[in-house]
Design a protein around this motif. Structure first.
Motif, short mmCIF file in Angstrom:
data_model
loop_
_atom_site.label_atom_id
_atom_site.label_comp_id
_atom_site.label_asym_id
_atom_site.label_seq_id
_atom_site.Cartn_x
_atom_site.Cartn_y
_atom_site.Cartn_z
N VAL A 171 0.85 -1.19 0.00
CA VAL A 171 0.00 0.00 0.00
C VAL A 171 0.89 1.24 0.00
CG1 VAL A 171 -1.67 1.35 1.34
CG2 VAL A 171 -1.92 -1.13 1.17
N THR A 172 0.55 2.17 -0.86
CA THR A 172 1.25 3.46 -0.89
C THR A 172 0.34 4.53 -0.28
OG1 THR A 172 2.50 2.89 -2.87
CG2 THR A 172 2.24 5.23 -2.38
N ILE A 173 0.88 5.30 0.64
CA ILE A 173 0.14 6.45 1.19
C ILE A 173 0.89 7.70 0.77
CG2 ILE A 173 -0.94 7.44 3.23
CD1 ILE A 173 -0.22 4.90 4.78
N LEU A 223 3.37 -4.18 3.57
CA LEU A 223 4.45 -3.23 3.27
C LEU A 223 3.86 -1.89 2.87
CD1 LEU A 223 7.12 -5.23 1.25
CD2 LEU A 223 7.00 -4.79 3.70
N VAL A 224 4.38 -0.83 3.46
CA VAL A 224 3.87 0.50 3.16
C VAL A 224 4.98 1.35 2.55
CG1 VAL A 224 2.81 2.59 4.10
CG2 VAL A 224 2.27 0.36 5.11
N LYS A 225 4.66 1.92 1.44
CA LYS A 225 5.53 2.92 0.82
C LYS A 225 4.87 4.27 1.01
CE LYS A 225 5.77 2.87 -3.77
NZ LYS A 225 5.02 4.08 -4.12
N VAL A 226 5.65 5.27 1.35
CA VAL A 226 5.10 6.62 1.49
C VAL A 226 5.61 7.46 0.33
CG1 VAL A 226 5.21 8.74 2.87
CG2 VAL A 226 4.81 6.54 3.98
N ASN A 227 4.68 8.05 -0.39
CA ASN A 227 5.04 9.00 -1.44
C ASN A 227 4.88 10.41 -0.88
OD1 ASN A 227 5.41 6.94 -3.25
ND2 ASN A 227 3.71 7.50 -4.59
N SER A 228 5.84 11.27 -1.12
CA SER A 228 5.70 12.68 -0.72
C SER A 228 5.94 13.54 -1.95
CB SER A 228 6.74 13.05 0.34
OG SER A 228 6.58 12.26 1.50
N VAL A 229 5.06 14.47 -2.18
CA VAL A 229 5.24 15.40 -3.30
C VAL A 229 6.10 16.56 -2.80
CG1 VAL A 229 4.07 16.88 -4.97
CG2 VAL A 229 3.00 14.73 -4.25
N LEU A 230 7.23 16.74 -3.44
CA LEU A 230 8.19 17.78 -3.01
C LEU A 230 7.80 19.12 -3.65
CD1 LEU A 230 10.83 18.59 -1.59
CD2 LEU A 230 12.04 17.92 -3.67
#
Ligand code: CLF
Ligand code: SF4
Length: 482
Positions: A171-173, A223-230
């Motif tokens: 899962v991506t948050i 498993l968690v992936k975190v996406n951050s918009v820069l």
């Protein structure tokens, strides 16, 4: 329609192009020795969670989730979700049944397919019935596919149990702020608990729900992936807080994605002149995050209906009007592909190990760019490359540090000078470009710009070749032009 692909895209010479007469920072990129066996089993065939796997495996997205429950200032509903895609309308929204047909069609033609993701064009969990119905249908028909979803996290705590029940391992948050003071400038409103919230309250609720969802997913072994918009000037200084907090909460990977902002997209940021970061600014932020949550550096910000290896998109070949009514998946073809990949992985690892034995003590690292179309080999013609993989090589280590994109040089049999200028700009700081082939004319122009291009390692493994080149350069007296 694409043809069936069984071999890796590595052998056979490139067609002559125009003018051609003449380890990794992503902690998940290594092998099974670098992580517990159960984690390796989850990531080894997932092109986003393992940098190594992205050379061999493809993902596809099905656009079954049109609605969203929040507003991001970098998003316009007419366009793909900026969490997981570059702007551009999805070509068609699908029902779960249509999605199944499309997945069957892709699986029958693309044996590299290992992951089905739902990433918009809205939010996967703002459309839970469509999302989970799609996963239900696909997991029955193609149980070997890994299931993956992306969400802004607002509805996540309500669905963790269902996610676990459906065996969704990834899962991506998207978390672009962990401080509501900053978050309120990214999210103008959310819709939660039957009402619309704005300002600081909206950002606070979103943050609390994201953290709760993250913790519960980790507790469930997902498993968690975190996406951050820069977003330069807004959360660039804040990125380290995000990185450290999500690491503490158990996120597996952190993917810092550059804001894509253009007035033509009609987004708030686009219309108000908020710019995205330059590649150098992105790299500087990533450098600052070293030592925290492991970074993903090979993201391609793909569309909500993307199909294929990361960096390529075969989506247009699989629109509903082009696929068969009842596609048939042949598991034997997939098994053959998997055995080819297993052999390639072993050979690649052996080649890198051998190259390391000849390595010298580490000196100043040099940047190497590679033209590849997959398979972990240098197998693309310079003129056809739309992106270059970037490695940092110091003689002992090869570190994947990202991807630089530029429009390809060769168009319809002729070289484009404008494209070449853009490629030279994209290759700033690079010492050498390893390609399968290049014509004399672009090679000369790049040399004049201080960039050496060589095809001596055509169709060889990437890491072993980069180490061999580094050794050659240093034996030649430290010149980066061998
Ligand atoms: Fe899709 Fe996202 Fe799953 Fe990958 S994409 S839902 S984790 S299967 Fe991958 Fe595309 Fe980057 Fe996303 S390259 S935008 S990280
Ligand atoms: Fe757009 Fe995705 Fe943000 Fe929703 S979560 S507003 S679809 S970017």
């Amino acid at each position: 329609m694409s043809g069936q692909i069984i071999s890796l895209p590595r052998t056979g010479k490139e067609p002559a192009g125009c003018a051609s007469k003449g380890q990794s920072s992503c902690g998940s990129s290594q092998g099974p020795g670098d992580m517990p066996a159960d984690i390796w089993n989850k990531v080894k065939d997932h092109p986003c969670y393992s940098e190594e796997a992205h050379h061999y495996f493809a993902r596809m997205h099905v656009a079954v989730a049109p609605a969203c429950n929040i507003q991001c200032n970098y998003c316009n509903r007419k366009y793909d979700c900026s969490n997981e895609s570059r702007p551009g309308v999805v070509s068609e929204k699908l029902t779960p049944e249509q999605a199944l047909r499309k997945v069957m069609a892709v699986a029958s033609k693309v044996p590299q397919l290992s992951v089905l993701g739902i990433a918009g064009p809205g939010d996967a969990l703002a459309n839970p019935h469509r999302t989970f119905r799609t996963f239900e249908l696909v997991s029955k028909a193609l149980p070997h596919l890994k299931l993956c979803l992306s969400t802004n996290g607002l509805a996540l705590p309500d669905h963790v149990d269902t996610i676990a029940d459906y065996n969704i391992d990834h899962v991506t948050i998207t978390i672009s702020a962990v401080d509501p003071e900053i978050g309120q400038h990214i999210y103008p409103w959310i819709f939660f608990d039957h009402r619309r919230w704005t300002g600081r309250d909206a950002a606070r609720i979103l943050h609390e729900r994201q953290m709760e969802g993250l913790e519960r997913l980790v507790a469930a072994g997902i498993l968690v992936k975190v996406n951050s918009v820069l977003i330069p000037g807004l959360n660039d200084q804040h990125m380290i807080d995000i990185n450290r907090l999500v690491k503490a909460k158990g996120a597996f990977l952190h993917n810092v994605m550059p804001l894509i902002s253009d007035p033509a997209h009609g987004t708030h940021f686009g219309l108000t002149g908020q710019r995205g970061p330059t590649p150098i600014e992105l790299a500087a932020v990533q450098e600052d995050l070293e030592g925290g949550a492991k970074l993903m550096r090979h993201c391609r910000q793909c569309r909500a209906d993307a199909v294929g290896l990361l960096g390529e998109d075969q989506g247009a070949d699989f629109s509903l009007d082009k696929i068969e009514a009842d596609p048939v998946f042949d598991p034997q073809v997939r098994e053959i592909y998997m055995s080819v990949v297993a052999q390639e992985r072993a050979d690649r690892h052996a080649a890198e190990t051998a190259a390391r034995q000849n390595a010298q003590e580490g000196r100043k690292p040099l940047l190497v760019a590679v033209a590849t179309k997959g398979g972990g080999r240098i197998n693309q013609h310079f003129g056809h490359a739309r992106e270059f993989q970037l490695l940092e090589v110091d003689g002992r280590q090869v570190r994947f540090i990202g991807v630089r994109r530029a429009d390809n040089y060769c168009k319809g049999g002729y070289g484009e000078e404008d494209s070449l200028a853009a490629i030279i700009k994209a290759l700033e700081g690079v010492s050498v470009v390893l390609v399968a082939r290049i014509g004399d004319c672009p090679r000369q122009t790049l040399a004049e710009a201080g960039i050496t291009v060589i095809d001596d390692y055509a169709h060889e493994f990437i890491e072993a070749s980069a180490l061999a080149w580094w050794g050659r350069v240093n034996q030649a007296g430290g010149r980066a032009s061998a």
